[in-house]
Motif scaffolding. Structure first.
Motif, PDB file in Angstrom:
ATOM      1  N   ILE A  92      39.913 -26.551  15.507  1.00  0.00           N
ATOM      2  CA  ILE A  92      38.560 -26.724  14.970  1.00  0.00           C
ATOM      3  C   ILE A  92      37.777 -25.423  15.094  1.00  0.00           C
ATOM      4  O   ILE A  92      37.077 -25.007  14.169  1.00  0.00           O
ATOM      5  CB  ILE A  92      37.842 -27.878  15.695  1.00  0.00           C
ATOM      6  CG1 ILE A  92      38.526 -29.206  15.359  1.00  0.00           C
ATOM      7  CG2 ILE A  92      36.371 -27.932  15.301  1.00  0.00           C
ATOM      8  CD1 ILE A  92      38.010 -30.382  16.154  1.00  0.00           C
ATOM      9  N   LYS A  93      37.912 -24.753  16.236  1.00  0.00           N
ATOM     10  CA  LYS A  93      37.228 -23.470  16.407  1.00  0.00           C
ATOM     11  C   LYS A  93      37.767 -22.431  15.422  1.00  0.00           C
ATOM     12  O   LYS A  93      37.005 -21.620  14.878  1.00  0.00           O
ATOM     13  CB  LYS A  93      37.387 -22.956  17.835  1.00  0.00           C
ATOM     14  CG  LYS A  93      36.552 -21.704  18.120  1.00  0.00           C
ATOM     15  CD  LYS A  93      36.610 -21.292  19.563  1.00  0.00           C
ATOM     16  CE  LYS A  93      35.609 -20.171  19.852  1.00  0.00           C
ATOM     17  NZ  LYS A  93      35.734 -19.033  18.919  1.00  0.00           N
ATOM     18  N   ALA A  94      39.082 -22.465  15.172  1.00  0.00           N
ATOM     19  CA  ALA A  94      39.664 -21.528  14.210  1.00  0.00           C
ATOM     20  C   ALA A  94      39.124 -21.782  12.807  1.00  0.00           C
ATOM     21  O   ALA A  94      38.925 -20.840  12.028  1.00  0.00           O
ATOM     22  CB  ALA A  94      41.189 -21.642  14.229  1.00  0.00           C
ATOM     23  N   VAL A  95      38.877 -23.045  12.469  1.00  0.00           N
ATOM     24  CA  VAL A  95      38.255 -23.366  11.182  1.00  0.00           C
ATOM     25  C   VAL A  95      36.830 -22.824  11.146  1.00  0.00           C
ATOM     26  O   VAL A  95      36.399 -22.210  10.160  1.00  0.00           O
ATOM     27  CB  VAL A  95      38.271 -24.890  10.937  1.00  0.00           C
ATOM     28  CG1 VAL A  95      37.401 -25.255   9.737  1.00  0.00           C
ATOM     29  CG2 VAL A  95      39.698 -25.382  10.724  1.00  0.00           C
ATOM     30  N   GLN A  96      36.092 -23.030  12.224  1.00  0.00           N
ATOM     31  CA  GLN A  96      34.715 -22.526  12.279  1.00  0.00           C
ATOM     32  C   GLN A  96      34.670 -21.005  12.163  1.00  0.00           C
ATOM     33  O   GLN A  96      33.758 -20.448  11.547  1.00  0.00           O
ATOM     34  CB  GLN A  96      34.053 -22.970  13.586  1.00  0.00           C
ATOM     35  CG  GLN A  96      33.775 -24.463  13.665  1.00  0.00           C
ATOM     36  CD  GLN A  96      33.263 -24.889  15.030  1.00  0.00           C
ATOM     37  OE1 GLN A  96      33.837 -24.536  16.057  1.00  0.00           O
ATOM     38  NE2 GLN A  96      32.180 -25.653  15.047  1.00  0.00           N
ATOM     39  N   ASP A  97      35.670 -20.337  12.750  1.00  0.00           N
ATOM     40  CA  ASP A  97      35.715 -18.869  12.734  1.00  0.00           C
ATOM     41  C   ASP A  97      36.320 -18.300  11.456  1.00  0.00           C
ATOM     42  O   ASP A  97      36.354 -17.076  11.280  1.00  0.00           O
ATOM     43  CB  ASP A  97      36.524 -18.354  13.931  1.00  0.00           C
ATOM     44  CG  ASP A  97      35.862 -18.670  15.267  1.00  0.00           C
ATOM     45  OD1 ASP A  97      34.655 -18.977  15.269  1.00  0.00           O
ATOM     46  OD2 ASP A  97      36.565 -18.616  16.296  1.00  0.00           O
ATOM     47  N   GLY A  98      36.853 -19.178  10.591  1.00  0.00           N
ATOM     48  CA  GLY A  98      37.454 -18.714   9.350  1.00  0.00           C
ATOM     49  C   GLY A  98      38.893 -18.271   9.475  1.00  0.00           C
ATOM     50  O   GLY A  98      39.469 -17.738   8.520  1.00  0.00           O
ATOM     51  N   ARG A  99      39.520 -18.506  10.625  1.00  0.00           N
ATOM     52  CA  ARG A  99      40.924 -18.113  10.801  1.00  0.00           C
ATOM     53  C   ARG A  99      41.872 -19.141  10.198  1.00  0.00           C
ATOM     54  O   ARG A  99      42.998 -18.824   9.831  1.00  0.00           O
ATOM     55  CB  ARG A  99      41.225 -17.922  12.285  1.00  0.00           C
ATOM     56  CG  ARG A  99      40.388 -16.817  12.932  1.00  0.00           C
ATOM     57  CD  ARG A  99      40.544 -16.826  14.445  1.00  0.00           C
ATOM     58  NE  ARG A  99      41.915 -16.557  14.839  1.00  0.00           N
ATOM     59  CZ  ARG A  99      42.515 -17.118  15.893  1.00  0.00           C
ATOM     60  NH1 ARG A  99      41.857 -18.000  16.634  1.00  0.00           N
ATOM     61  NH2 ARG A  99      43.752 -16.810  16.198  1.00  0.00           N
ATOM     62  N   MET A 100      41.442 -20.399  10.138  1.00  0.00           N
ATOM     63  CA  MET A 100      42.177 -21.446   9.438  1.00  0.00           C
ATOM     64  C   MET A 100      41.287 -21.998   8.339  1.00  0.00           C
ATOM     65  O   MET A 100      40.070 -22.115   8.523  1.00  0.00           O
ATOM     66  CB  MET A 100      42.574 -22.586  10.392  1.00  0.00           C
ATOM     67  CG  MET A 100      43.734 -22.283  11.307  1.00  0.00           C
ATOM     68  SD  MET A 100      44.101 -23.678  12.437  1.00  0.00           S
ATOM     69  CE  MET A 100      44.629 -24.938  11.265  1.00  0.00           C
ATOM     70  N   LEU A 101      41.902 -22.352   7.221  1.00  0.00           N
ATOM     71  CA  LEU A 101      41.115 -22.933   6.134  1.00  0.00           C
ATOM     72  C   LEU A 101      40.693 -24.358   6.471  1.00  0.00           C
ATOM     73  O   LEU A 101      39.531 -24.740   6.277  1.00  0.00           O
ATOM     74  CB  LEU A 101      41.929 -22.937   4.839  1.00  0.00           C
ATOM     75  CG  LEU A 101      41.215 -23.580   3.646  1.00  0.00           C
ATOM     76  CD1 LEU A 101      40.091 -22.674   3.153  1.00  0.00           C
ATOM     77  CD2 LEU A 101      42.195 -23.890   2.519  1.00  0.00           C
ATOM     78  N   ALA A 102      41.636 -25.148   6.988  1.00  0.00           N
ATOM     79  CA  ALA A 102      41.339 -26.557   7.250  1.00  0.00           C
ATOM     80  C   ALA A 102      42.407 -27.148   8.151  1.00  0.00           C
ATOM     81  O   ALA A 102      43.533 -26.651   8.249  1.00  0.00           O
ATOM     82  CB  ALA A 102      41.276 -27.350   5.943  1.00  0.00           C
ATOM     83  N   THR A 103      42.026 -28.228   8.812  1.00  0.00           N
ATOM     84  CA  THR A 103      42.965 -29.108   9.490  1.00  0.00           C
ATOM     85  C   THR A 103      42.485 -30.523   9.198  1.00  0.00           C
ATOM     86  O   THR A 103      41.521 -30.713   8.453  1.00  0.00           O
ATOM     87  CB  THR A 103      43.036 -28.807  11.002  1.00  0.00           C
ATOM     88  OG1 THR A 103      43.993 -29.678  11.626  1.00  0.00           O
ATOM     89  CG2 THR A 103      41.692 -28.987  11.679  1.00  0.00           C
ATOM     90  N   VAL A 104      43.151 -31.516   9.729  1.00  0.00           N
ATOM     91  CA  VAL A 104      42.710 -32.898   9.552  1.00  0.00           C
ATOM     92  C   VAL A 104      42.835 -33.578  10.902  1.00  0.00           C
ATOM     93  O   VAL A 104      43.798 -33.348  11.633  1.00  0.00           O
ATOM     94  CB  VAL A 104      43.535 -33.625   8.462  1.00  0.00           C
ATOM     95  CG1 VAL A 104      45.007 -33.669   8.806  1.00  0.00           C
ATOM     96  CG2 VAL A 104      43.003 -35.033   8.213  1.00  0.00           C
TER      97      VAL A 104
END
Length: 377
Positions: free
Chosen positions: A308-320
């Motif tokens: 979730i933090k990686a999504v917030q930081d832009g390192r991951m596009l998405a998870t579920v």
């Protein structure tokens, strides 16, 4: 259970702090909370409701119904499972989703006063089978079970069920296609949707044109198969996307990192990395970062805090969010109600839980609902 006075007799104890009439059912619930007699556990759970107990996250909400002694609520909840013994097991505690599941089950067992024994599947169906074989004939009231490998632990699970244990299957099929497994219910979430939704987001992020690698979990399980099918259903909708390769990394970060180190050497152009869980997504990310490659869109599943933090930081596009907390708490919450006979009717053979796709706009709320002291979503 009757109260010591008739309802609506005008006494101040029949009214709340705003002077409103307190319903008879609430007065009786208050009395049950104050006494929390073992004889009244079933009635207390019926008054509170399983859903209310689940949402209470340890009793904070329930304390509102006990004006005289809010601390009695925690004692009453703890008394509900007094004397019960539960066995828990899942795939491998080296996988963050499974580790969170164990912590969640322990959290809810502690709330209800249930003694929990845990067996780590260690990612090895044979080791999990050996441990369950030796434990199956012990006196368990409840069990929450996820197999390390489908089909390997059918016999000890059926032995527990035959001995009267209420067995809940969690997230992945215990048996193979031809096996009969005696469980109270299977608590699961649509893995197909996880693969489909994140796949579409990834493909849309590159305009529907490019290359993709699919990193898979453990073969044979319904959770892996569902994500595979969902991903491929999405892929069919994007003829401009080319699948380069797909391999099993068995939910493991290190295995995924090793695979991705080889991919980055073999394939000069990779647009999208789809990984069937967040741990493998981080393995891919580590390899990509080490190779100095940029621009590869990464998607995962499970919605764990670091992802979730990686999504917030832009390192991951998405998870579920694959709700480890719901899947591992419901065997405890429903199991207590089942043991006390407090449910109206049978537990459905399959219970579906839901989890949202996690992007920047909802990341904070998803993280909060699985945080310490909540462990709900």
């Amino acid at each position: 259970m009757a109260t010591n006075r008739p309802p609506g007799d005008g006494s101040s104890s029949d009214n709340d702090s705003f002077g409103r009439q307190v319903p008879e059912s609430v007065i009786e619930a208050q009395q049950l909370v104050r006494t929390h007699s073992k004889m009244e556990r079933r009635k207390l759970l019926r008054y509170l409701g399983v859903g209310t107990v689940a949402l209470a996250a340890g009793g904070a909400v329930l304390s509102q119904i006990s004006r005289e002694d809010p601390s009695a609520v925690a004692a009453a909840m703890n008394d509900l499972g007094d004397g019960l013994k539960m066995l828990g097991t899942n795939g491998a505690l080296t996988v963050s989703w499974y580790a969170q599941g164990k912590d969640t089950m322990q959290h809810w067992c502690d709330i209800f006063g249930i003694e929990l024994t845990w067996i780590d599947g260690q990612g090895d169906g044979n080791k999990q089978r050996a441990s369950l074989d030796s434990a199956a004939n012990r006196n368990w009231d409840l069990a929450g079970v996820t197999p390390a490998t489908a089909g390997t632990i059918v016999d000890p699970v059926n032995t527990m069920a035959a001995n009267g244990t209420g067995v809940f299957e969690m997230t992945s099929n215990i048996g193979g296609p031809d096996d009969r497994v005696n469980t109270l219910s299977s608590i699961t979430q649509s893995s197909y949707l996880m693969g489909y939704q994140v796949g579409k987001l990834l493909f849309d992020s590159v305009g529907g044109r490019g290359t993709v690698i699919n990193t898979r979990g453990v073969p044979g399980g319904s959770d892996e198969a569902g994500r595979y099918e969902g991903f491929h259903a999405a892929l069919k909708e994007y003829p401009g996307m080319q699948l380069l390769t797909e391999d099993f990394a068995r939910w493991d970060r290190s295995r995924a990192q090793d695979l991705w180190q080889s991919y980055l050497t073999r394939f000069p152009d990779i647009s999208v990395a789809y990984c069937q869980n967040d741990d493998m997504a981080f393995g891919a990310m580590n390899a990509i970062d080490a190779a100095g490659r940029t621009g590869i869109k990464i998607g995962g599943a499970d919605g764990m805090p670091d992802a979730i933090k990686a999504v917030q930081d832009g390192r991951m596009l998405a998870t579920v969010r694959h709700s480890s907390c719901q899947i591992h708490s419901l065997p405890v919450i429903l199991g207590v109600a089942w043991k006390l006979g407090a449910l109206d009717g049978d537990i459905p053979p399959k219970i579906d839980v839901l989890g949202p796709v996690v992007q920047k706009d909802n990341a904070a709320s998803v993280a909060f609902m699985q945080g310490p002291g909540v462990l709900y979503a």
